[in-house]
Design a protein around this motif. Structure first.
Motif, mmCIF file in Angstrom:
data_model
loop_
_atom_site.group_PDB
_atom_site.id
_atom_site.type_symbol
_atom_site.label_atom_id
_atom_site.label_comp_id
_atom_site.label_asym_id
_atom_site.label_seq_id
_atom_site.Cartn_x
_atom_site.Cartn_y
_atom_site.Cartn_z
ATOM 1 N N LYS A 39 0.966 14.063 -14.162
ATOM 2 C CA LYS A 39 -0.162 14.483 -14.998
ATOM 3 C C LYS A 39 -0.488 15.954 -14.781
ATOM 4 N N LEU A 40 -0.412 16.386 -13.543
ATOM 5 C CA LEU A 40 -0.674 17.793 -13.223
ATOM 6 C C LEU A 40 0.364 18.688 -13.887
ATOM 7 N N ARG A 41 1.619 18.285 -13.835
ATOM 8 C CA ARG A 41 2.675 19.061 -14.492
ATOM 9 C C ARG A 41 2.447 19.134 -15.989
ATOM 10 N N GLU A 42 2.115 17.997 -16.597
ATOM 11 C CA GLU A 42 1.862 17.976 -18.034
ATOM 12 C C GLU A 42 0.677 18.857 -18.380
ATOM 13 N N SER A 43 -0.343 18.790 -17.562
ATOM 14 C CA SER A 43 -1.537 19.590 -17.798
ATOM 15 C C SER A 43 -1.192 21.075 -17.712
ATOM 16 N N ASP A 44 -0.423 21.460 -16.700
ATOM 17 C CA ASP A 44 -0.017 22.856 -16.551
ATOM 18 C C ASP A 44 0.834 23.292 -17.741
ATOM 19 N N THR A 45 1.707 22.407 -18.188
ATOM 20 C CA THR A 45 2.576 22.721 -19.314
ATOM 21 C C THR A 45 1.751 22.932 -20.575
ATOM 22 N N VAL A 46 0.794 22.059 -20.797
ATOM 23 C CA VAL A 46 -0.061 22.176 -21.983
ATOM 24 C C VAL A 46 -0.871 23.462 -21.910
ATOM 25 N N GLN A 47 -1.425 23.764 -20.753
ATOM 26 C CA GLN A 47 -2.219 24.978 -20.600
ATOM 27 C C GLN A 47 -1.356 26.219 -20.832
ATOM 28 N N MET A 95 0.826 -1.205 0.000
ATOM 29 C CA MET A 95 0.000 0.000 0.000
ATOM 30 C C MET A 95 0.863 1.259 0.000
ATOM 31 N N PHE A 96 1.974 1.239 0.733
ATOM 32 C CA PHE A 96 2.865 2.388 0.758
ATOM 33 C C PHE A 96 3.422 2.664 -0.638
ATOM 34 N N HIS A 97 3.964 1.635 -1.276
ATOM 35 C CA HIS A 97 4.575 1.824 -2.592
ATOM 36 C C HIS A 97 3.536 2.150 -3.658
ATOM 37 N N ARG A 98 2.385 1.524 -3.574
ATOM 38 C CA ARG A 98 1.324 1.816 -4.549
ATOM 39 C C ARG A 98 0.832 3.257 -4.393
ATOM 40 N N GLY A 99 0.652 3.706 -3.164
ATOM 41 C CA GLY A 99 0.234 5.087 -2.919
ATOM 42 C C GLY A 99 1.265 6.080 -3.415
ATOM 43 N N LYS A 100 2.540 5.746 -3.186
ATOM 44 C CA LYS A 100 3.617 6.611 -3.656
ATOM 45 C C LYS A 100 3.602 6.682 -5.178
ATOM 46 N N GLU A 101 3.433 5.554 -5.843
ATOM 47 C CA GLU A 101 3.398 5.505 -7.303
ATOM 48 C C GLU A 101 2.214 6.308 -7.849
ATOM 49 N N LEU A 102 1.055 6.146 -7.258
ATOM 50 C CA LEU A 102 -0.122 6.892 -7.708
ATOM 51 C C LEU A 102 0.060 8.397 -7.506
ATOM 52 N N GLY A 103 0.656 8.766 -6.392
ATOM 53 C CA GLY A 103 0.910 10.177 -6.131
ATOM 54 C C GLY A 103 1.868 10.773 -7.151
ATOM 55 N N GLU A 104 2.915 10.040 -7.493
ATOM 56 C CA GLU A 104 3.878 10.522 -8.487
ATOM 57 C C GLU A 104 3.232 10.636 -9.865
ATOM 58 N N GLU A 105 2.388 9.675 -10.214
ATOM 59 C CA GLU A 105 1.681 9.746 -11.502
ATOM 60 C C GLU A 105 0.751 10.958 -11.545
ATOM 61 N N GLY A 106 0.062 11.191 -10.444
ATOM 62 C CA GLY A 106 -0.842 12.338 -10.378
ATOM 63 C C GLY A 106 -0.100 13.655 -10.524
#
Length: 78
Positions: free
Chosen positions: A31-39, A17-28
Protein backbone atom coordinates in the motif's frame (compact mmCIF):
# COMPACT_ATOMS: atom_id res chain seq x y z
CA UNK A 1 6.40 -32.61 25.78
CA UNK A 2 5.61 -31.85 22.09
CA UNK A 3 2.84 -34.41 22.37
CA UNK A 4 1.00 -32.34 24.94
CA UNK A 5 -1.93 -30.24 23.72
CA UNK A 6 -0.79 -26.92 25.29
CA UNK A 7 2.64 -27.11 23.62
CA UNK A 8 1.15 -28.00 20.22
CA UNK A 9 -1.43 -25.24 20.56
CA UNK A 10 1.22 -22.70 21.53
CA UNK A 11 3.25 -23.71 18.46
CA UNK A 12 0.16 -23.36 16.24
CA UNK A 13 -0.63 -19.91 17.62
CA UNK A 14 3.01 -18.83 17.26
CA UNK A 15 3.10 -19.95 13.63
CA UNK A 16 -0.25 -18.28 12.93
CA UNK A 17 0.83 -14.99 14.47
CA UNK A 18 4.15 -15.08 12.61
CA UNK A 19 2.54 -15.66 9.22
CA UNK A 20 -0.29 -13.22 9.85
CA UNK A 21 2.16 -10.51 10.92
CA UNK A 22 4.28 -11.18 7.86
CA UNK A 23 1.20 -10.94 5.60
CA UNK A 24 0.05 -7.68 7.20
CA UNK A 25 3.53 -6.21 6.88
CA UNK A 26 3.71 -7.11 3.18
CA UNK A 27 0.26 -5.60 2.57
CA UNK A 28 1.29 -2.42 4.34
CA UNK A 29 4.46 -2.13 2.29
CA UNK A 30 2.50 -2.70 -0.93
CA UNK A 31 0.00 0.00 0.00
CA UNK A 32 2.86 2.36 0.80
CA UNK A 33 4.46 1.65 -2.57
CA UNK A 34 1.18 2.23 -4.37
CA UNK A 35 0.63 5.42 -2.45
CA UNK A 36 4.12 6.68 -3.31
CA UNK A 37 3.57 5.74 -6.94
CA UNK A 38 0.27 7.59 -7.09
CA UNK A 39 1.77 10.65 -5.40
CA UNK A 40 4.71 10.63 -7.82
CA UNK A 41 2.33 10.36 -10.79
CA UNK A 42 0.27 13.29 -9.52
CA UNK A 43 3.42 15.36 -9.06
CA UNK A 44 4.61 14.46 -12.57
CA UNK A 45 1.25 15.50 -14.02
CA UNK A 46 1.38 18.82 -12.17
CA UNK A 47 4.91 19.49 -13.37
CA UNK A 48 4.03 18.63 -16.95
CA UNK A 49 0.98 20.85 -16.78
CA UNK A 50 3.04 23.74 -15.45
CA UNK A 51 5.67 23.27 -18.15
CA UNK A 52 3.02 23.17 -20.87
CA UNK A 53 1.43 26.32 -19.47
CA UNK A 54 4.76 28.15 -19.37
CA UNK A 55 5.56 26.97 -22.90
CA UNK A 56 2.19 28.25 -24.14
CA UNK A 57 2.67 31.61 -22.45
CA UNK A 58 6.19 32.01 -23.78
CA UNK A 59 5.09 30.99 -27.27
CA UNK A 60 2.28 33.54 -27.27
CA UNK A 61 4.62 36.32 -26.09
CA UNK A 62 7.18 35.45 -28.75
CA UNK A 63 4.52 35.36 -31.47
CA UNK A 64 3.08 38.71 -30.39
CA UNK A 65 6.54 40.29 -30.37
CA UNK A 66 7.32 38.76 -33.75
CA UNK A 67 4.12 40.10 -35.30
CA UNK A 68 4.72 43.54 -33.79
CA UNK A 69 8.25 43.60 -35.20
CA UNK A 70 6.99 42.42 -38.57
CA UNK A 71 4.26 45.11 -38.65
CA UNK A 72 6.78 47.81 -37.71
CA UNK A 73 9.17 46.70 -40.47
CA UNK A 74 6.35 46.65 -43.00
CA UNK A 75 5.26 50.18 -41.96
CA UNK A 76 8.83 51.45 -42.35
CA UNK A 77 9.11 49.97 -45.85
CA UNK A 78 5.87 51.08 -47.22
Amino acid sequence: MADSYPVRRAAQLTAYMFHRGKELGEEGIEKLRESDTVQQAKQDVRQTSQRASRFGSTLMKELEEGFKDMNEKMKKRG
